[in-house]
Write an enzyme that holds these catalytic residues in place. Structure first.
Site, mmCIF file in Angstrom:
data_model
loop_
_atom_site.group_PDB
_atom_site.id
_atom_site.type_symbol
_atom_site.label_atom_id
_atom_site.label_comp_id
_atom_site.label_asym_id
_atom_site.label_seq_id
_atom_site.Cartn_x
_atom_site.Cartn_y
_atom_site.Cartn_z
ATOM 1 N N ASP A 1 37.337 -51.591 42.255
ATOM 2 C CA ASP A 1 36.924 -51.940 40.901
ATOM 3 C C ASP A 1 37.074 -53.437 40.639
ATOM 4 O OD1 ASP A 1 39.592 -52.199 40.665
ATOM 5 O OD2 ASP A 1 39.897 -50.512 39.316
ATOM 6 N N ASP B 1 42.586 -54.530 43.051
ATOM 7 C CA ASP B 1 42.661 -54.550 44.510
ATOM 8 C C ASP B 1 42.149 -55.857 45.099
ATOM 9 O OD1 ASP B 1 40.968 -52.988 43.113
ATOM 10 O OD2 ASP B 1 40.231 -51.813 44.768
ATOM 11 N N ASP C 1 37.167 -46.971 46.999
ATOM 12 C CA ASP C 1 38.232 -46.619 46.076
ATOM 13 C C ASP C 1 37.702 -45.456 45.240
ATOM 14 O OD1 ASP C 1 40.515 -46.661 44.702
ATOM 15 O OD2 ASP C 1 40.099 -48.466 43.540
#
Lengths: 56, 740
Positions: free
Chosen positions: B635, B639, B434
């Protein structure tokens, strides 16, 4: 060969002394911390809290 | 017992009571199973978790139907001793267990040495003739020494076997105790009959080797409790709380509430998440974040629970109670990881349990065979079979290696939260990263400044920095860090959701959203009711994540673009991941242009932007359909489903994210480089597990036939068995210590 009659009990006595000495050392905390005690000499100031408590 | 009870018992969730303790005397999977079954069978007991590697047991029960006393009695009845996890009673009990073990080893070792002298005399006598009365004297002396060795040093094995038999199971102690008793009784009978061979020396040596093996295993088990758990155990049982009237009182840690003020002396662990009240202090946070150097924290700074106060005694205010601190979350995650037994280890456990059964059967078969064939060799051969086999090496192989890997990772700030995470991590071939919060940190940086009119760039920056200087907004940091120039400012006011207003040289300036800044001009110049921002400024960098305006009554004066910054170690981390043969991709919800810029900077070809969690999930499914094993790095907060879908997952740890992290791994120090190290360690650990299992299997396959054939003498068998489990444990220990 009768010397064996003296030597064997003597050996047993020495064994008893050795075992007693070892037990005494263990009970006095001689083997409690084998890793870090050696480093105490290198520490700047050894505050009382950092030293292991004296054996009971 | 009541003293123990006070330290290990509390009221858990849903009206259940819960207790947690060490079970001294637990050596094998079989012991763990018998506790699980024995305690679980008590009426009212809801759940029993047993962790073999750390010997921890956690029991929860219905207080209406069971009591702590019943549970502890059941544990004692099964042949184990419940010891509290922390507090002085716990450490004293562990201390006593260690000293007892040392004394047993000392006695067995000294006795074995002394006895070998008499045995040499017997062997020499058998060779070259000896007076029968001296021969008998030597035998009796050896017997005298063997009695305390068997009854004192060998007591753990005899007691263990007795408990095993009483609960009708075959633990590892059964063949050991059978061999000890067989050898001893046969030797006593031979001494009585004044003829034949005595095995007193074998008894002493067997006890000695086995005890050394157990002792090392015990030490490794205690040191391989990983950093987090060692930390939880180092928590004080009571803390010093400051009352409102200024006096201090000692209260149990569990009774601490958020908002309480505590005194933390030099060298003590800060028990819960808290903020420093005043002054500054030096804090060692290495156990929480892996950060090696102590850091200085000023008043108002947040101190994570588990940090150690290295400065003078300080006063802190607890920001959470003991159950909801960083430390408690870490402990819960570690607990979960250790409560689950990886499938590989479960298989090895089952194999070890069957193994003992077959060994006893094989020993019987050996005895029968040699009895018909050559009765003189029947006894030593049977003894050797009982002694030489080592199910311990089999069942230790996996947990020892995994515990070692977990310890090694914890030292570098990588927390493993699932038992099978390392196995899965070792298999990955693709990493999906990410961007926000992962490749970049949350710190904002000024990307671009554009000015209109006469205002020079430096003046615009100085104005902006001065307006933002007291703000706690994350964006403010970008300005404060950009310049050291400040202008005198009065009437500084922050308007939530809009921006900041202040007066410089009699003129009002605003920094913030475009509309809000424009209102200033509208006040003095009603003609320009809602003036649009100048065209030169609206055409700001489309990649910019955020645009902030500066203006006065004269209109917009400058525009600032702000972007989050790439972590300093991102490039190195990506390079290291690549060097491990992994394909690196970026999947982010951010603007495509921003992602393209970041990807170009890191040299990553496969980068996709504008992806919502659904799209990320799709990407992972697509990659998995291609047969890839994907590691997702995010993080950890928004997600969750994406992390769960991936083969293995990793999140940035720290703070609140910890509590609901769905990830297998947490990077506690927020350093991406740790990720590559984790993959490497996981690969090393799975390699070690395989090598250990191969070795344990190979050893047993070689040793058993040799022993059954009568080619191994009983003392050599004892040496081989202890050496094989020591070898497995020692390799794991070396693995934990090496740095890759």
């Amino acid at each position: 060969m009768s010397i064996a009659l003296l030597l064997i009990p003597l050996g047993l006595l020495l064994l008893a002394v050795a075992v007693w000495a070892f037990f005494w050392a263990v009970n006095n905390g001689q083997f409690d911390d084998l890793d870090h005690v050696a480093e105490h000499a290198l520490e700047d100031e050894s505050p009382a809290a950092a030293l292991p408590k004296s054996p009971p | 017992m009541s003293q123990v009870a006070a330290h290990l018992h509390w009221h858990g969730a849903r009206g259940l009571e819960q207790a947690e303790f060490f079970a001294e005397g637990m050596h094998c999977a079989n012991c763990a199973r018998s506790i699980r079954a024995g305690v679980g069978a008590l009426p009212g007991v809801r759940q029993v978790d047993v962790n073999l590697t750390t010997a921890r047991v956690s029991v929860s029960w219905d207080p209406d139907r069971a009591r702590l006393g019943t549970v502890l009695d059941a544990v004692e009845d099964l042949g184990f001793h419940a010891v509290p996890l922390n507090g002085t009673a716990g450490s004293e009990a562990r201390h006593a267990a260690r000293r007892g073990m040392q004394k047993r080893i000392g006695l067995a070792g000294l006795a074995a040495m002394q006895m070998s002298m008499y045995t040499v005399g017997l062997y020499a006598g058998a060779w070259s003739g000896i007076d029968p009365w001296i021969e008998q004297l030597l035998r009796v002396t050896a017997m005298l020494i063997a009695v305390p060795v068997l009854l004192y040093s060998g007591a753990p094995f005899l007691a263990g076997a007795w408990h095993d038999l009483r609960r009708r199971s075959l633990g590892m102690d059964v063949p050991v105790a059978a061999a000890l008793l067989l050898a001893f009784i046969a030797s006593v009978l031979d001494t009585w009959r004044n003829s034949g061979q005595v095995y007193f020396d074998s008894v002493a040596m067997f006890v000695f080797f086995l005890l050394v093996g157990r002792y090392v295993e015990m030490n490794v088990r205690r040191s391989s409790l990983n950093a987090g758990e060692a930390l939880v155990r180092s928590l004080p049982a009571t803390v010093t709380r400051l009352r409102d009237d200024g006096r201090s009182e000692r209260v149990p840690l569990q009774q601490l509430n958020a908002g309480d003020r505590l005194v933390v002396p030099l060298g003590a662990v800060i028990p819960v998440d808290s903020t420093l009240e005043r002054g500054s202090t030096l804090v060692d946070e290495s156990l929480v974040t892996g950060e090696a150097l102590p850091v200085t924290r000023a008043a108002g700074a947040r101190l994570p629970g588990g940090a150690i106060n290295m400065g003078a005694a300080c006063t802190v205010r607890a920001s959470a109670d003991a159950r909801h601190s960083t430390l408690a979350s870490m402990a819960a995650l570690i607990e979960r990881a250790q409560a689950e037994r990886p499938p590989q280890a479960q298989a090895a456990d089952r194999a070890a349990a069957h193994f003992v059964f077959w060994i006893v059967l094989l020993a019987a078969a050996t005895a029968v065979f040699w009895y018909w064939f050559d009765p003189a060799r029947a006894f030593p051969a049977t003894l050797a079979v009982l002694v030489v086999t080592c199910p311990c090496a089999l069942s230790l192989a996996t947990p020892a290696a995994l515990a070692a890997a977990t310890t090694r990772l914890a030292r570098r700030g990588v927390l493993v939260t699932r038992a099978d995470a390392l196995e899965r991590l070792a298999a990955i071939d693709t990493v999906v990263l990410d961007k926000t919060g992962t490749l970049t940190n949350a710190r904002m940086q000024l990307a671009d400044v554009r000015c209109v009119g006469a205002l020079p760039r430096s003046a615009a920056l100085a104005l902006a920095a001065s307006l933002e200087q007291r703000s706690a907004h994350p964006l403010a940091a970008a300005f404060i860090g950009a310049t050291t120039d400040r202008v005198a400012i009065t009437d500084l006011r922050e308007h939530a959701g809009h921006g900041i207003e202040g007066i410089v040289d009699g003129a009002t300036w605003r920094i913030g959203k475009s509309d809000w800044v424009a209102q200033l001009r509208a006040r003095t110049d009603p003609a320009a009711a809602r003036p649009a921002a100048p065209a030169a400024l609206t055409n700001a960098d489309p990649d910019a994540d955020d645009c902030i305006w500066l203006g006065s009554a004269a209109g917009h004066a400058a525009a600032f673009s702000v972007a989050d910054t790439l972590r300093p170690d991102a490039r190195a981390a990506v390079a290291r991941l690549r060097s491990l043969g992994l394909e690196v991709r970026i999947a982010s919800g951010d603007r495509r242009a921003t992602i393209a810029r970041v990807a170009a900077e890191l040299g990553i070809a496969a980068a996709e932007g504008r992806m919502d969690p659904q799209a990320k999930l799709g990407l992972i499914r697509r990659l998995q359909a291609q047969g890839r094993h994907v590691l997702m790095v995010g993080d950890g907060i928004n997600d969750g489903p994406v992390l769960a879908a991936a083969h293995a997952s990793c999140a940035m740890g720290g703070g609140a994210a910890l509590a609901h992290a769905a990830a297998d791994l947490l990077l506690m120090n927020e350093s991406l480089v740790g990720l590559a190290g984790a993959v490497q360690t996981a690969r090393g650990a799975t390699g070690l597990v395989r090598a250990n299992l191969r070795w344990a299997l190979g050893y047993n396959l070689c040793a058993v036939p040799l022993a059954a054939a009568g080619l191994v003498s009983p003392w050599l068998a004892a040496l081989g068995m202890s050496a094989s489990s020591l070898y497995v444990v020692e390799r794991a220990r070396r693995f934990a210590r090496t740095d890759a």
